[in-house]
Scaffold this active site. Sequence first.
Site, short mmCIF file in Angstrom:
data_model
loop_
_atom_site.label_atom_id
_atom_site.label_comp_id
_atom_site.label_asym_id
_atom_site.label_seq_id
_atom_site.Cartn_x
_atom_site.Cartn_y
_atom_site.Cartn_z
N LYS A 16 0.84 -1.22 0.00
CA LYS A 16 0.00 0.00 0.00
C LYS A 16 0.86 1.25 0.00
CE LYS A 16 -0.87 -0.76 4.83
NZ LYS A 16 -0.10 -1.99 4.73
N LYS A 18 3.28 1.91 -2.03
CA LYS A 18 3.35 2.34 -3.43
C LYS A 18 2.02 2.97 -3.86
CE LYS A 18 3.28 0.81 -8.17
NZ LYS A 18 3.59 -0.12 -9.23
N GLY A 40 6.13 -1.29 7.93
CA GLY A 40 7.22 -0.91 7.03
C GLY A 40 6.63 -0.72 5.65
N HIS A 41 6.61 0.51 5.18
CA HIS A 41 6.01 0.79 3.88
C HIS A 41 7.11 1.15 2.88
CE1 HIS A 41 2.04 1.94 6.13
NE2 HIS A 41 2.32 0.67 6.18
N GLN A 223 -0.47 -2.48 8.57
CA GLN A 223 -0.77 -3.91 8.71
C GLN A 223 -1.97 -4.30 7.82
OE1 GLN A 223 -0.37 -2.15 12.04
NE2 GLN A 223 1.77 -2.51 11.63
N THR A 238 -2.18 -7.96 15.66
CA THR A 238 -1.51 -6.75 16.14
C THR A 238 -2.44 -6.06 17.14
OG1 THR A 238 -0.19 -4.84 15.46
CG2 THR A 238 -2.23 -5.23 14.22
N ARG A 304 9.10 -13.76 4.94
CA ARG A 304 7.63 -13.83 5.00
C ARG A 304 7.17 -15.21 4.57
NH1 ARG A 304 7.23 -8.19 1.91
NH2 ARG A 304 7.61 -6.82 3.68
N ASP A 332 3.34 -9.55 -11.20
CA ASP A 332 4.53 -10.00 -11.93
C ASP A 332 5.27 -11.14 -11.22
OD1 ASP A 332 4.91 -7.69 -10.14
OD2 ASP A 332 7.03 -8.10 -10.48
P1 IMP Z 1 3.23 -6.33 16.61
O1 IMP Z 1 2.31 -5.49 15.79
O2 IMP Z 1 4.68 -5.93 16.52
O3 IMP Z 1 2.75 -6.50 18.02
O4 IMP Z 1 3.19 -7.83 15.99
C1 IMP Z 1 1.99 -8.61 15.99
C2 IMP Z 1 1.88 -9.38 14.69
O5 IMP Z 1 1.65 -8.48 13.62
C3 IMP Z 1 3.14 -10.17 14.32
O6 IMP Z 1 2.75 -11.36 13.65
C4 IMP Z 1 3.84 -9.26 13.34
O7 IMP Z 1 4.69 -9.96 12.46
C5 IMP Z 1 2.65 -8.67 12.61
N1 IMP Z 1 2.93 -7.36 12.02
C6 IMP Z 1 3.07 -6.18 12.66
N2 IMP Z 1 3.31 -5.19 11.79
C7 IMP Z 1 3.29 -5.75 10.57
C8 IMP Z 1 3.43 -5.23 9.24
O8 IMP Z 1 3.62 -4.03 9.01
N3 IMP Z 1 3.33 -6.13 8.23
C9 IMP Z 1 3.09 -7.45 8.45
N4 IMP Z 1 2.96 -7.98 9.66
C10 IMP Z 1 3.04 -7.14 10.72
#
Ligand code: IMP
Length: 427
Positions: A16, A18, A40-41, A223, A238, A304, A332
């Site tokens: 998202k 991008k 992380g975007h 997320q 989360t 991942r 792709d």
């Molecule tokens: P927390 O948000 O750090 O407490 O992590 C809880 C869960 O959410 C874990 O499985 C993390 O890997 C996942 N998670 C948190 N932030 C992200 C994200 O930006 N992308 C993908 N998974 C996330």
Amino acid sequence: MPVIVVIGAQWGDEGKGKVVDLLAEEADVVTRFSGGDNAGHTVVNRYGKFKLHLVPSGIFSPRATAIIGNGAVINPGVLLDEIGQLNQRGVDTSRLFISDRAHLVMPYHVLLDGLEEESRGGKAIGTTRKGIGPAFADKIARLGIRMSDLLDKEVLRERLHFIIGGKNAILTKVYEVSPLSEDDIYNQYCRYSEQLSPYIRETTIMLEEALKRKELVLLEGAQGPLLDPDFGTYPYATSSSPLAGGGCLGAGLGPTQINQVLGVFKAYCTRVGSGPMPTELKDEIGHLIRERAHEYGTTTGRPRRCGWFDAVAARFSTRINGFTRAAITRLDTLDTLPRLKICVGYKLDGESIDYFPASATALDRCQPVYEELAGWQVPTSDIPQFDQLPPLARQYITRLEELVACPVSLISVGMRREQTIWKMAIL
Ligand code: IMP
């Protein structure tokens, strides 16, 4: 001009960043409304490649005001580093603002996130260990410290003093580690206060004014819904709501003001951390997808988990978010595969079901029921238009569109802005 909520539609990392970066060219305000630096975007544009954790992906737009809303939790050190790095690379952050209602991630949150994870042993959530869960827990427990507290050093001292005793008791008595120094934290956060105070505002007024001027407002999530504390794979979730509805709460406007909800789906599924994922591929194909798309966490670098597109989960996501448009990213990545699968149902204890179970243990027992399609086996990264895609790729998108029950607006076939195929306008 409308208000558009843009959220990831699966387990996060759908790309998202991008999509927001693209739409932000036309936007006047971009507000990030949930999560913290667990997100992380990744954005690739004329300034280069960036990994943003807290700053909205709209920061690169020459016209947009970028807001970190009240629904996000902010580690000030991380935010200041991010601002510094953006400035160093020529990105103007003078139109960045932070809600005075946003909560702060404190050093004890980060410490406790790690200690809690250790104590969960085999049942660890696989958090990012950035202190996000403990910070949101404190917000709800009314033990948080907010940006507005940072602006008043006496209030900051008083709040910290009130809270730190309890935190140190947990650190020393439950986890048997050293206590944290109240003075050290206070002094550090006073320094943050000086650096961050120019950015701190009553941001709901800024949004209201933008709406009065009929400007384009983007609400940027973090997320994905399958990590939502209510609807996600709880407890493997989360701590703030990544749902479209979270956009109202985390930015400070009402549901009647939202015009479009754009769900960003990856053309397959990925998940980081623990918890059920019915279509996970632990084989060669999963490995191939991971390496081809470099599916490693932007925040933690963890590999991942990759798997086929899960249409049961996707349909659930549409239901709970009310998507009006979908984006399909990383098409792709599937270019080389001779056969593709889409999960269209689950078998749970021998019974066919078509819904996403609430129980994580039940979901873990679900066996995916697949529909198979032929792969297109043609590079798509440089294809500019939908009707120029190979017929089998169009068929794949059309099938996803049917299953997700929402029109596809754009398809991403690479990291760069121009690697975007528009199928239907959003604005
Ligand atoms: P927390 O948000 O750090 O407490 O992590 C809880 C869960 O959410 C874990 O499985 C993390 O890997 C996942 N998670 C948190 N932030 C992200 C994200 O930006 N992308 C993908 N998974 C996330």
